[in-house]
Design a protein around this motif. Structure first.
Motif, short mmCIF file in Angstrom:
data_model
loop_
_atom_site.label_atom_id
_atom_site.label_comp_id
_atom_site.label_asym_id
_atom_site.label_seq_id
_atom_site.Cartn_x
_atom_site.Cartn_y
_atom_site.Cartn_z
N UNK A 120 0.55 -1.55 0.23
CA UNK A 120 -0.37 -0.05 -0.16
C UNK A 120 1.06 1.48 -0.22
N UNK A 121 1.69 0.74 0.61
CA UNK A 121 2.67 2.36 0.95
C UNK A 121 3.84 2.45 -0.29
N UNK A 122 3.26 1.67 -1.42
CA UNK A 122 4.09 1.62 -2.46
C UNK A 122 3.04 2.21 -3.95
N UNK A 123 1.57 1.84 -4.03
CA UNK A 123 0.73 2.29 -4.46
C UNK A 123 0.50 1.40 -4.75
N UNK A 124 0.18 0.30 -4.31
CA UNK A 124 -0.70 -1.08 -5.04
C UNK A 124 -2.69 -0.69 -4.57
N UNK A 125 -3.28 -0.89 -5.33
CA UNK A 125 -4.06 -0.91 -5.57
C UNK A 125 -4.91 -1.69 -4.09
N UNK A 126 -5.93 -1.04 -2.91
CA UNK A 126 -5.86 -1.81 -2.08
C UNK A 126 -7.45 -2.57 -2.00
N UNK A 127 -7.74 -2.90 -3.15
CA UNK A 127 -9.12 -4.19 -3.50
C UNK A 127 -7.73 -5.16 -3.26
N UNK A 128 -6.93 -4.98 -4.62
CA UNK A 128 -6.02 -6.46 -5.05
C UNK A 128 -5.06 -6.75 -3.38
N UNK A 129 -4.76 -5.88 -2.83
CA UNK A 129 -4.31 -5.81 -1.34
C UNK A 129 -4.85 -6.87 -0.54
N UNK A 130 -6.13 -6.22 -0.11
CA UNK A 130 -7.22 -6.51 0.75
C UNK A 130 -8.22 -7.47 0.88
N UNK A 131 -8.53 -7.07 -0.78
CA UNK A 131 -9.13 -8.42 -1.47
C UNK A 131 -10.38 -7.38 -1.11
N UNK A 132 -11.63 -7.38 -1.53
CA UNK A 132 -12.86 -6.63 -1.75
C UNK A 132 -12.32 -5.66 -0.69
N UNK A 133 -13.73 -4.95 -1.06
CA UNK A 133 -13.58 -3.15 -0.31
C UNK A 133 -15.38 -3.12 0.55
N UNK A 134 -15.08 -4.77 1.26
CA UNK A 134 -16.91 -4.40 1.85
C UNK A 134 -16.49 -3.30 3.51
N UNK A 135 -15.55 -3.72 3.24
CA UNK A 135 -14.48 -2.88 4.95
C UNK A 135 -14.73 -1.62 4.88
N UNK A 136 -13.91 -1.27 3.52
CA UNK A 136 -13.93 -0.30 3.48
C UNK A 136 -15.51 0.51 2.89
N UNK A 137 -16.60 -0.15 2.80
CA UNK A 137 -17.88 -0.02 2.54
C UNK A 137 -18.54 0.78 3.68
N UNK A 138 -18.14 -0.16 4.62
CA UNK A 138 -18.90 -0.46 5.77
C UNK A 138 -18.67 0.49 6.90
N UNK A 139 -16.71 0.84 7.06
CA UNK A 139 -16.87 2.35 7.25
C UNK A 139 -17.36 3.69 6.89
N UNK A 140 -17.39 3.19 5.49
CA UNK A 140 -17.95 4.67 5.47
C UNK A 140 -18.60 4.28 5.46
N UNK A 141 -19.66 3.87 6.14
CA UNK A 141 -21.36 3.97 5.59
C UNK A 141 -20.68 4.37 7.09
#
Length: 284
Positions: free
Chosen positions: A170-191
């Motif tokens: 992540x610190x070197x610019x990798x796509x977060x989805x490719x690092x941690x998988x689906x973005x459901x957690x990010x969506x839950x956090x955003x909601x």
């Protein structure tokens, strides 16, 4: 139904609930702004109708204070213990509270809900090597940086420290989805952040609406509306009352400017002035 489908359904439901909450917030804000506009219009009418009379009354009160202050000073010079009436407060137009601006909501994660399992530790290692291998350096300084980074990558992989590998990617610019998988957690956090923000804003709006409804000018406005509905003219009554006070102050000023600093009448005049100023209210 798999967990991914359940997650997607739950997120969609929460998103719909957030939109409904936002619509309710908009109706509450509209109600506040409408009431604020009506109350401001009433205050403008109040000031236009009574403002000049209040200004004249304030000017007379100021002159009276000067006259009584002079009289009290003169009595004290003559050896008489005389109090000075307190200074009058200028009449001020009421302040109608405004609604503070709302903070923008956090940006929604892009691409919707992505169903993607987290990559394996070996996949993370390969991606880190592709991003950080020294052979891909463009200059010597960059090569040294990549060598240091690859040392950390190798150590993390050997110790199976997935979190460290993810952080390096992540610190070197990798796509977060490719690092941690689906973005459901990010969506839950955003909601969650949006829900908290909207609910906080709703509390602010409702508190300001209650304060506006309890404002003295709102109560006066409602009373005048009721009186005018049945054919009364309360503003005329208020003007007559102010004109009566103006006449009384003129007479009081006439007497105060002509009294001699002697016991008896002068002391009685000061005492009555002190009593009246103690009971007066210096705001509209």
């Amino acid at each position: 139904m798999n967990n991914s489908a359940l997650s997607r359904h739950g997120l969609e439901r929460r998103h719909a609930q957030l939109q409904e909450l936002q619509r309710y917030l908009q109706t509450q804000e509209s109600e506040f702004h409408e009431l604020h506009s009506q109350l401001t219009a009433f205050v403008d009418r109040y000031a236009a109708t009574l403002g000049s009379a209040y200004l004249e009354l304030d000017a007379l009160e100021s002159q009276l204070h000067t006259a009584t202050q002079y009289l009290a000073d003169a009595l004290r010079r003559n050896g008489i213990d005389a109090r000075t009436p307190r200074a009058p407060q200028a009449t001020a137009l009421p302040s109608i509270p405004k609604l503070p601006a709302a903070a923008p909501l956090p940006a929604e994660p892009t691409n919707g809900c992505i169903d993607l399992p987290p990559p394996s530790l070996k996949t993370l290692y390969r991606r880190a090597a592709m991003r950080l291998h020294p052979d891909f350096a463009s200059n010597e300084h960059e090569r040294q940086r990549r060598e240091q980074a690859m040392m950390l990558v190798n150590e993390a992989y050997a110790a199976e420290r997935r979190g460290q590998l993810e952080a390096l990617l992540l610190a070197n610019g990798e796509d977060p989805v490719k690092v941690t998988g689906g973005n459901a957690d990010a969506l839950r956090n955003w909601l969650s952040r949006c829900e908290s923000s909207v609910q906080g804003r709703l509390r602010v709006v409702q508190a300001h609406l209650i304060a506006l409804q309890a404002h003295p000018m709102h109560q006066l406005w409602q009373a005048i509306r009721r009186a005018e509905t049945i054919g009364l003219d309360p503003f005329s009554v208020m003007i007559q009352r102010l004109q009566s006070q103006i006449s009384e102050r003129r007479q009081e000023l006439y007497i105060g400017q002509r009294l001699q600093p002697e016991p008896g009448l002068a002391e009685d005049f000061l005492r009555r002035r002190i009593e009246r100023m103690g009971a007066s209210i210096g705001s509209i």
